[in-house]
Design an enzyme around this catalytic site. Structure first.
Site, PDB file in Angstrom:
ATOM      1  N   HIS A  10       0.986  -1.588   0.067  1.00  0.00           N
ATOM      2  CA  HIS A  10      -0.561  -0.133   0.074  1.00  0.00           C
ATOM      3  C   HIS A  10       0.774   1.577  -0.424  1.00  0.00           C
ATOM      4  O   HIS A  10       0.722   2.593  -0.746  1.00  0.00           O
ATOM      5  CB  HIS A  10      -0.935  -0.313   1.044  1.00  0.00           C
ATOM      6  CG  HIS A  10      -1.879  -0.710   0.821  1.00  0.00           C
ATOM      7  ND1 HIS A  10      -3.225  -1.545   0.210  1.00  0.00           N
ATOM      8  CD2 HIS A  10      -2.246  -2.234   2.151  1.00  0.00           C
ATOM      9  CE1 HIS A  10      -3.841  -2.015   0.707  1.00  0.00           C
ATOM     10  NE2 HIS A  10      -3.286  -3.029   1.636  1.00  0.00           N
ATOM     11  N   SER A  41      -2.845  -7.837   0.223  1.00  0.00           N
ATOM     12  CA  SER A  41      -3.641  -8.671   1.045  1.00  0.00           C
ATOM     13  C   SER A  41      -5.736  -8.161   1.812  1.00  0.00           C
ATOM     14  O   SER A  41      -5.610  -8.976   2.342  1.00  0.00           O
ATOM     15  CB  SER A  41      -2.928  -8.860   2.924  1.00  0.00           C
ATOM     16  OG  SER A  41      -1.203  -9.582   2.094  1.00  0.00           O
ATOM     17  N   CYS A  42      -5.609  -6.888   2.107  1.00  0.00           N
ATOM     18  CA  CYS A  42      -6.800  -7.039   2.049  1.00  0.00           C
ATOM     19  C   CYS A  42      -7.524  -7.448   1.056  1.00  0.00           C
ATOM     20  O   CYS A  42      -9.801  -7.877   1.535  1.00  0.00           O
ATOM     21  CB  CYS A  42      -7.646  -5.510   2.037  1.00  0.00           C
ATOM     22  SG  CYS A  42      -6.582  -4.174   2.881  1.00  0.00           S
ATOM     23  N   ARG A 300      -1.587   4.375   2.948  1.00  0.00           N
ATOM     24  CA  ARG A 300      -2.184   5.543   0.802  1.00  0.00           C
ATOM     25  C   ARG A 300      -1.707   6.695   1.845  1.00  0.00           C
ATOM     26  O   ARG A 300      -0.928   8.120   1.053  1.00  0.00           O
ATOM     27  CB  ARG A 300      -3.076   5.326   0.890  1.00  0.00           C
ATOM     28  CG  ARG A 300      -3.156   3.592   0.431  1.00  0.00           C
ATOM     29  CD  ARG A 300      -2.347   3.633  -0.930  1.00  0.00           C
ATOM     30  NE  ARG A 300      -3.070   3.098  -2.561  1.00  0.00           N
ATOM     31  CZ  ARG A 300      -4.087   3.542  -2.646  1.00  0.00           C
ATOM     32  NH1 ARG A 300      -4.272   2.156  -2.586  1.00  0.00           N
ATOM     33  NH2 ARG A 300      -4.471   3.431  -3.825  1.00  0.00           N
TER      34      ARG A 300
END
Length: 455
Positions: A10, A41-42, A300
């Site tokens: 990210h 991964s989310c 982010r």
């Protein structure tokens, strides 16, 4: 200018994109220790539940797309050391080690799974819910697993447990905490969720510590806790993560738990080295302090600010956040922001709260759902410091963003009680449920007439 970015998840991804937009002539070198770049991964749960078609679909970018953007990407390249005085990094590859120079350095070291010190972790059938490689292994295991134990009842643990249960695998979650999701939701919510999990066949055993993973001929056969034994053929360890910063401990200032110290501009203790992501603390809006909040959204934000500062000088400060997040578990969707019961005593003010349930739509709409709500606020000033929402209606949880903004703006209950929310019968009631929650928290003197129709 030559900028080295370490890590492609990210924070690393966002840093590269920001540099490309702000200073396209910058010489960017991006280092990734693995075989694939910018894995999301989310999205693992969606892959396990066959919502996402493949692991390849869970990427922001890949090696080819970075090259097309003019980024010098280095795969299978593990950055193992930094020399701030010489402004170099040491990179380990299959060919050996080498050094590379930089003008500015951006690090997103990320986190690694916590391993609890119990026997049996090396048995066949033990997995970790972290990263692309493990996701692929777990998905393959789902084809043969019959009975699974998930150790850890946080976000990651419940995601894999839900996927296993939906796949027909007899699944049990074990956690030393008395309930699931203790850092995200209060007991009013988790009691409902646990009951709903049981209705779907997923079991939860709280207040138990794992003592051993027993293997039979090298393969997992059961998990032993301080209160019982659970037969299984598969174990997924999901007890949390820790900063992946051991390799930086003699280079950058960090606390005893391995979180790298950064200033308001995301610059580390060493000039021209910026750090973002799970290995850092983030400004926390409810108390204006700092704490670790490992969320992709925060990584982010940090990356944008750090990238702009390394390009243009330290001009942009990291914004305060409230750790806003959301998830679903079987029939319910839920979200939280800011302070909960578990950390209400940590912000230096006396905190009160109010739990309330409200019908979302008017009575004349058939089968209206209920929203479960809780708000935390400073007892004296009524300043809002946290909230939780849960409902079987998925769109409801998006309203947590309004509370997050209210926290950052310093709003009180009185302001939320009269806040301007639109009304249409197919969406809400004349008093939006957030209005009602604030009104109920204030008390009888601020509780208005019911929306119930009178016949």
């Amino acid at each position: 200018m030559k900028v080295i970015v370490v890590g492609t998840s990210h924070a690393g991804y966002e840093a590269v994109q920001t540099i490309l937009k702000d200073a396209p002539d910058t010489e960017i070198h991006l280092y990734e220790r693995g075989t694939t770049a910018s894995f999301l991964s989310c999205g693992i749960q969606s892959f396990l539940e066959d919502i996402s078609p493949s692991l390849d679909s869970l990427h922001y970018a890949n090696e080819e797309s970075y090259k097309k953007q003019g980024v010098n990407i280095h795969m299978n390249s593990d950055v193992v050391a930094v020399d701030p005085a010489k402004k170099t990094i040491t990179v380990k590859t299959e060919q050996g080690e080498k050094t590379e120079s930089y003008d500015k350095l951006f690090l997103s070291p990320g986190a690694v799974p916590v391993e609890i010190p119990v026997p049996g972790l090396d048995a066949e059938g033990v997995y970790y819910m972290r990263g692309r490689d493990w996701a692929g292994k777990i998905k393959e295991r789902m084809n043969t697993a019959k009975k699974a134990v998930v150790v850890g009842g946080g976000y990651i643990g419940i995601e894999v447990a839900e996927a296993f249960t939906k796949h027909g695998i007899d699944t049990t979650i074990i956690d030393f905490q008395p309930t699931i999701l203790p850092t995200y939701l209060d007991k009013e919510f988790t009691d409902i969720l646990i009951k709903n999990c049981e209705e779907h066949g997923m079991k939860f055993h709280g207040g138990e510590g794992v003592k051993e993973i027993v293997a039979d001929n090298g393969k997992v056969s059961k998990v032993v806790t301080d209160k019982g034994e659970y037969e299984c053929d598969t174990v997924v360890m999901a007890v949390g993560v820790k900063p992946n910063t051991a390799w930086l401990k003699d280079t950058l200032a960090m606390n005893e738990k391995g979180f790298v110290e950064v200033n308001e501009y995301l610059e580390s203790s060493e000039k021209d080295i910026y750090v973002a992501g799970d290995a850092t603390f983030i400004p926390f809006a409810p108390d204006h302090g700092k704490r670790p909040i490992a969320l992709a959204s925060n990584a982010r934000r940090q990356a944008v600010i750090a990238a702009k500062n390394l390009l243009h000088g330290n001009k942009m400060e990291m914004v305060e956040v409230s750790g806003t997040s959301g998830l679903a578990l079987f029939d319910y969707h839920f979200a939280c922001t800011g302070v909960k019961d578990v950390d209400a005593k940590t912000i230096g003010k006396e905190v009160d709260s109010k739990y309330y349930e409200e019908q979302i739509l008017p009575d004349f709409i058939q089968n209206p759902e209920t929203v479960h709500m809780k708000i935390h606020f400073e007892k004296d000033s009524h300043r809002i410091v946290g909230a939780q929402l849960m409902s079987k209606e998925p769109s409801v949880i998006m309203s947590i963003n309004a509370i997050s903004v209210a926290i950052s703006a310093g709003w009180t209950l009185e302001q939320l009680a009269l806040a301007d929310f639109f009304f249409q019968p197919e969406y809400d009631r004349p008093w939006n449920f957030l209005n009602v929650l604030a009104q109920q928290a204030i008390g009888e003197e601020f509780t208005f007439g019911s929306d119930k129709e009178i016949f």
